[in-house]
Enzyme design. Structure first.
Site, PDB file in Angstrom:
ATOM      1  N   PHE A  14       0.903  -1.254   0.364  1.00 48.57           N
ATOM      2  CA  PHE A  14       0.507   0.190  -0.244  1.00 48.57           C
ATOM      3  C   PHE A  14       0.739   0.907  -0.497  1.00 48.57           C
ATOM      4  CE2 PHE A  14      -1.544   3.287   2.602  1.00 48.57           C
ATOM      5  CZ  PHE A  14      -2.784   3.882   2.007  1.00 48.57           C
ATOM      6  N   GLU A  37       6.763  -6.964   8.341  1.00 52.79           N
ATOM      7  CA  GLU A  37       6.013  -6.156   7.882  1.00 52.79           C
ATOM      8  C   GLU A  37       6.494  -4.882   8.046  1.00 52.79           C
ATOM      9  OE1 GLU A  37       2.270  -7.224   9.556  1.00 52.79           O
ATOM     10  OE2 GLU A  37       2.039  -8.892   8.608  1.00 52.79           O
ATOM     11  N   GLU A  91       3.992  23.865  11.491  1.00 56.99           N
ATOM     12  CA  GLU A  91       3.073  23.276  12.478  1.00 56.99           C
ATOM     13  C   GLU A  91       2.684  23.594  13.572  1.00 56.99           C
ATOM     14  OE1 GLU A  91       0.828  20.747  11.848  1.00 56.99           O
ATOM     15  OE2 GLU A  91       1.580  19.789  10.026  1.00 56.99           O
ATOM     16  N   GLU A  95      -1.644  25.303  14.122  1.00 57.10           N
ATOM     17  CA  GLU A  95      -2.202  23.811  15.251  1.00 57.10           C
ATOM     18  C   GLU A  95      -2.088  25.238  16.211  1.00 57.10           C
ATOM     19  OE1 GLU A  95      -0.503  20.625  16.456  1.00 57.10           O
ATOM     20  OE2 GLU A  95      -0.773  19.840  13.942  1.00 57.10           O
ATOM     21  N   GLY A 114       9.404  -1.575  15.921  1.00 56.50           N
ATOM     22  CA  GLY A 114       9.525  -3.094  15.452  1.00 56.50           C
ATOM     23  C   GLY A 114       8.357  -2.477  14.564  1.00 56.50           C
ATOM     24  N   GLU A 139      -8.840  18.819  10.540  1.00 61.35           N
ATOM     25  CA  GLU A 139      -8.586  19.205  12.215  1.00 61.35           C
ATOM     26  C   GLU A 139      -9.861  19.492  13.101  1.00 61.35           C
ATOM     27  OE1 GLU A 139      -3.622  19.922  11.404  1.00 61.35           O
ATOM     28  OE2 GLU A 139      -5.225  21.293  11.441  1.00 61.35           O
TER      29      GLU A 139
END
Length: 185
Positions: A14, A37, A91, A95, A114, A139
């Protein structure tokens, strides 16, 4: 030191706007073959700011993946090729409306190494000037100023569970603020 496994094959499952998912077929150091993965992420930033002495700027932010509101630091994802410091400035302004006269890199964390390649850099914003937020569509953010002692209590009692926020506040308390945890913020 652990030996790097040999990558036999990578499959892109994906590709999205912020992440990609790959399955890596690998041969471990012991010769066994397995799969991993991996979520590929271009990186992000978070901003620790104290607009008033002893009060930290946090956000109440609806997080769709969790299905609930989360209390966290202002943060965002790097645009492709964007410098982390520039992203932090952007940001913070988008925000919260605050503009930082100075941004200092405090620490880097890997939120879930991981499975996730994300590198998250946390900045301290100083010399703040207030302004109007320029939030993106969708948002749902409410800015809140929280006394530092209350923010630490919110970590203790589970009201703050966001990893970057916990890391930044405890880093501040441990390494920058001194034994009382309040510092000169």
């Amino acid at each position: 030191m652990a030996e790097r496994p040999q990558v036999l094959k990578r499959e892109r499952i994906f590709s999205g706007r912020k992440v990609a998912l790959e399955v890596h077929h690998i041969r471990a150091a012991d010769g066994r073959e397995t799969t991993r993965e991996v979520i590929l992420h271009g990186g992000s930033v978070a901003i620790l700011a104290f607009p008033e002495p002893g009060r930290v700027l946090l956000e109440k932010n609806w997080r769709y993946a969790l299905g609930r509101e989360v209390i966290e630091l202002p943060a965002g994802t790097l645009d492709e090729g964007e410098d982390p410091r520039a992203c932090a400035a952007r940001e913070l302004a988008e925000e919260t409306g605050y503009r930082a006269g100075r941004l200092e890199s405090l620490l880097v964390v890997h939120p879930s190494p991981g499975i996730l390649s994300e590198r998250l850099e946390i900045f301290l914003a100083e010399d703040l000037a207030p302004g109007e937020p320029l939030r993106e569509a969708g948002e749902q953010i409410q800015n809140v100023l929280v006394p530092l002692d209350e923010a630490y209590q919110m970590i203790r009692d589970g009201r703050i569970t966001d990893a970057k926020t916990v890391a930044a506040l405890l880093f501040w308390r441990t390494f920058r603020a001194g034994p009382t945890g309040g510092g000169d913020a």
